[in-house]
Motif scaffolding. Structure first.
Motif, PDB file in Angstrom:
ATOM      1  N   TYR A  37       0.853  -1.194   0.000  1.00  0.00           N
ATOM      2  CA  TYR A  37       0.000   0.000   0.000  1.00  0.00           C
ATOM      3  C   TYR A  37       0.889   1.244   0.000  1.00  0.00           C
ATOM      4  N   THR A  38       1.524   1.509  -1.132  1.00  0.00           N
ATOM      5  CA  THR A  38       2.448   2.643  -1.211  1.00  0.00           C
ATOM      6  C   THR A  38       1.725   3.982  -1.139  1.00  0.00           C
ATOM      7  N   THR A  39       0.524   4.069  -1.692  1.00  0.00           N
ATOM      8  CA  THR A  39      -0.218   5.332  -1.664  1.00  0.00           C
ATOM      9  C   THR A  39      -0.616   5.703  -0.240  1.00  0.00           C
ATOM     10  N   VAL A  40      -1.115   4.720   0.501  1.00  0.00           N
ATOM     11  CA  VAL A  40      -1.475   4.969   1.901  1.00  0.00           C
ATOM     12  C   VAL A  40      -0.236   5.304   2.718  1.00  0.00           C
ATOM     13  N   ALA A  41       0.869   4.613   2.462  1.00  0.00           N
ATOM     14  CA  ALA A  41       2.118   4.887   3.186  1.00  0.00           C
ATOM     15  C   ALA A  41       2.601   6.315   2.923  1.00  0.00           C
ATOM     16  N   LYS A  42       2.447   6.768   1.680  1.00  0.00           N
ATOM     17  CA  LYS A  42       2.865   8.143   1.353  1.00  0.00           C
ATOM     18  C   LYS A  42       2.032   9.155   2.125  1.00  0.00           C
ATOM     19  N   ARG A  43       0.736   8.905   2.243  1.00  0.00           N
ATOM     20  CA  ARG A  43      -0.124   9.814   2.999  1.00  0.00           C
ATOM     21  C   ARG A  43       0.244   9.825   4.475  1.00  0.00           C
ATOM     22  N   ILE A  44       0.536   8.666   5.015  1.00  0.00           N
ATOM     23  CA  ILE A  44       0.904   8.591   6.434  1.00  0.00           C
ATOM     24  C   ILE A  44       2.215   9.311   6.691  1.00  0.00           C
ATOM     25  N   ILE A  45       3.207   9.111   5.809  1.00  0.00           N
ATOM     26  CA  ILE A  45       4.495   9.797   5.984  1.00  0.00           C
ATOM     27  C   ILE A  45       4.317  11.304   5.846  1.00  0.00           C
ATOM     28  N   ARG A  46       3.471  11.751   4.911  1.00  0.00           N
ATOM     29  CA  ARG A  46       3.216  13.180   4.774  1.00  0.00           C
ATOM     30  C   ARG A  46       2.562  13.742   6.029  1.00  0.00           C
ATOM     31  N   PHE A  47       1.644  12.976   6.621  1.00  0.00           N
ATOM     32  CA  PHE A  47       0.997  13.426   7.858  1.00  0.00           C
ATOM     33  C   PHE A  47       2.022  13.514   8.991  1.00  0.00           C
ATOM     34  N   ILE A  48       2.904  12.527   9.091  1.00  0.00           N
ATOM     35  CA  ILE A  48       3.943  12.555  10.123  1.00  0.00           C
ATOM     36  C   ILE A  48       4.872  13.739   9.909  1.00  0.00           C
ATOM     37  N   LEU A  49       5.239  14.004   8.659  1.00  0.00           N
ATOM     38  CA  LEU A  49       6.109  15.146   8.360  1.00  0.00           C
ATOM     39  C   LEU A  49       5.457  16.458   8.774  1.00  0.00           C
ATOM     40  N   THR A  50       4.191  16.622   8.433  1.00  0.00           N
ATOM     41  CA  THR A  50       3.482  17.852   8.792  1.00  0.00           C
ATOM     42  C   THR A  50       3.381  18.005  10.305  1.00  0.00           C
ATOM     43  N   THR A  51       3.086  16.906  10.992  1.00  0.00           N
ATOM     44  CA  THR A  51       2.962  16.953  12.452  1.00  0.00           C
ATOM     45  C   THR A  51       4.288  17.307  13.117  1.00  0.00           C
ATOM     46  N   VAL A  52       5.378  16.672  12.676  1.00  0.00           N
ATOM     47  CA  VAL A  52       6.690  16.950  13.274  1.00  0.00           C
ATOM     48  C   VAL A  52       7.126  18.377  12.980  1.00  0.00           C
ATOM     49  N   THR A  53       6.808  18.905  11.800  1.00  0.00           N
ATOM     50  CA  THR A  53       7.143  20.298  11.484  1.00  0.00           C
ATOM     51  C   THR A  53       6.397  21.256  12.399  1.00  0.00           C
ATOM     52  N   CYS A  54       5.119  20.990  12.629  1.00  0.00           N
ATOM     53  CA  CYS A  54       4.349  21.825  13.559  1.00  0.00           C
ATOM     54  C   CYS A  54       4.884  21.707  14.980  1.00  0.00           C
ATOM     55  N   LEU A  55       5.283  20.518  15.378  1.00  0.00           N
ATOM     56  CA  LEU A  55       5.846  20.339  16.721  1.00  0.00           C
ATOM     57  C   LEU A  55       7.164  21.092  16.869  1.00  0.00           C
ATOM     58  N   ASN A  56       7.953  21.186  15.795  1.00  0.00           N
ATOM     59  CA  ASN A  56       9.183  21.990  15.845  1.00  0.00           C
ATOM     60  C   ASN A  56       8.877  23.451  16.125  1.00  0.00           C
ATOM     61  N   PRO A  89       7.260   6.120  -4.205  1.00  0.00           N
ATOM     62  CA  PRO A  89       8.277   5.366  -3.444  1.00  0.00           C
ATOM     63  C   PRO A  89       9.659   5.342  -4.090  1.00  0.00           C
ATOM     64  N   VAL A  90       9.865   6.104  -5.161  1.00  0.00           N
ATOM     65  CA  VAL A  90      11.182   6.151  -5.793  1.00  0.00           C
ATOM     66  C   VAL A  90      12.101   7.018  -4.945  1.00  0.00           C
ATOM     67  N   ILE A  91      13.223   6.473  -4.516  1.00  0.00           N
ATOM     68  CA  ILE A  91      14.200   7.203  -3.717  1.00  0.00           C
ATOM     69  C   ILE A  91      15.544   7.108  -4.420  1.00  0.00           C
ATOM     70  N   GLY A  92      16.035   8.232  -4.908  1.00  0.00           N
ATOM     71  CA  GLY A  92      17.334   8.270  -5.584  1.00  0.00           C
ATOM     72  C   GLY A  92      18.455   8.476  -4.582  1.00  0.00           C
ATOM     73  N   PHE A  93      19.242   7.448  -4.343  1.00  0.00           N
ATOM     74  CA  PHE A  93      20.285   7.539  -3.322  1.00  0.00           C
ATOM     75  C   PHE A  93      21.416   8.481  -3.725  1.00  0.00           C
ATOM     76  N   LEU A  94      21.586   8.714  -5.017  1.00  0.00           N
ATOM     77  CA  LEU A  94      22.646   9.600  -5.481  1.00  0.00           C
ATOM     78  C   LEU A  94      22.115  10.974  -5.879  1.00  0.00           C
ATOM     79  N   PHE A 141      11.384   6.311   6.021  1.00  0.00           N
ATOM     80  CA  PHE A 141      11.956   6.141   4.690  1.00  0.00           C
ATOM     81  C   PHE A 141      12.767   4.850   4.591  1.00  0.00           C
ATOM     82  N   VAL A 142      13.420   4.461   5.683  1.00  0.00           N
ATOM     83  CA  VAL A 142      14.161   3.194   5.678  1.00  0.00           C
ATOM     84  C   VAL A 142      13.208   2.018   5.499  1.00  0.00           C
ATOM     85  N   LEU A 143      12.067   2.058   6.179  1.00  0.00           N
ATOM     86  CA  LEU A 143      11.073   1.008   6.004  1.00  0.00           C
ATOM     87  C   LEU A 143      10.485   1.002   4.602  1.00  0.00           C
ATOM     88  N   SER A 144      10.535   2.141   3.914  1.00  0.00           N
ATOM     89  CA  SER A 144       9.949   2.241   2.580  1.00  0.00           C
ATOM     90  C   SER A 144      10.912   1.840   1.471  1.00  0.00           C
TER      91      SER A 144
END
Length: 208
Positions: A37-56, A89-94, A141-144
């Motif tokens: 479920y890559t689409t759902v995972a992307k939404r969850i990661i985006r929600f976590i990112l937004t939450t952590v940014t607000c917490l900062n 889910p494409v992550i370019g390591f370089l 991202f490591v889990l992804s």
């Protein structure tokens, strides 16, 4: 007294082994869910990112001891993670974005250790900061990474193969051939866990 002391250490080792196995099993299950479920995972990661940014931002407002430099590095790291998430889910390591995010992660650790070394905080609060503000998003991202291995190709660079007699394989634009050739070299977390599982756990052979 020494006997109970030895028993306590044996119990501690058993508990540590059980916790390690439980965490590994949980990571394996979550990595499989992200792969499916890559689409759902992307939404969850985006929600976590937004939450952590607000917490900062709230950290600067409510915790006066935290410096603007430390919180700014955290917010900047999250902004870079948003750029990485755009191609999920494409992550370019370089890619420059990924390399810059790794540099910011090291800098974030340095400033965080320096801050807590100069300012007293209880250990649970220090652990909470590192878990939520430093480690949580990179861990997602490591889990992804396993989902990155199963992304269908969109283009392929021309390259020559050793199959000189087959005209289809000699075609540099054959994305399917290059895709399945690269699939044999998966470096994701889920692929690593599966290889460990195949090497450690015994396989069952069917009897006919």
């Amino acid at each position: 007294m020494w006997f109970m002391y030895a028993i306590s250490w044996i119990a501690f080792i058993i508990i540590a082994i059980c916790l390690t196995i439980s965490v590994a099993a949980g990571m394996y299950y979550v990595a499989e869910l992200i792969e499916e479920y890559t689409t759902v995972a992307k939404r969850i990661i985006r929600f976590i990112l937004t939450t952590v940014t607000c917490l900062n931002i709230l950290l600067v407002l409510f915790e006066t001891q935290f410096t603007w430099t430390l919180c700014s590095i955290g917010i900047l790291s999250n902004l870079i993670y948003f750029f990485i998430l755009a191609d999920f889910p494409v992550i370019g390591f370089l890619s420059p974005t990924f390399i810059f995010s790794m540099i910011l992660l090291v800098i974030h650790h340095y400033f965080a250790f320096s801050f807590f070394n100069n300012n007293y905080y209880p250990f649970p609060e220090i652990l909470a900061y590192f878990t939520i503000f430093v480690w949580m998003i990179p861990f997602c991202f490591v889990l992804s990474l396993s989902a990155n291995d199963y992304v269908l190709p969109q283009y392929s660079e021309p390259q020559r193969t050793h199959y000189n007699d087959d005209t289809i394989l000699n075609n540099g634009g054959d994305v399917v051939t290059n895709y399945f050739r690269k699939r044999a070299k998966n470096f994701g977390l889920l692929s690593f866990m599966r290889s460990v599982q195949d090497s450690i756990l015994p396989t069952r052979n069917k009897k006919f």
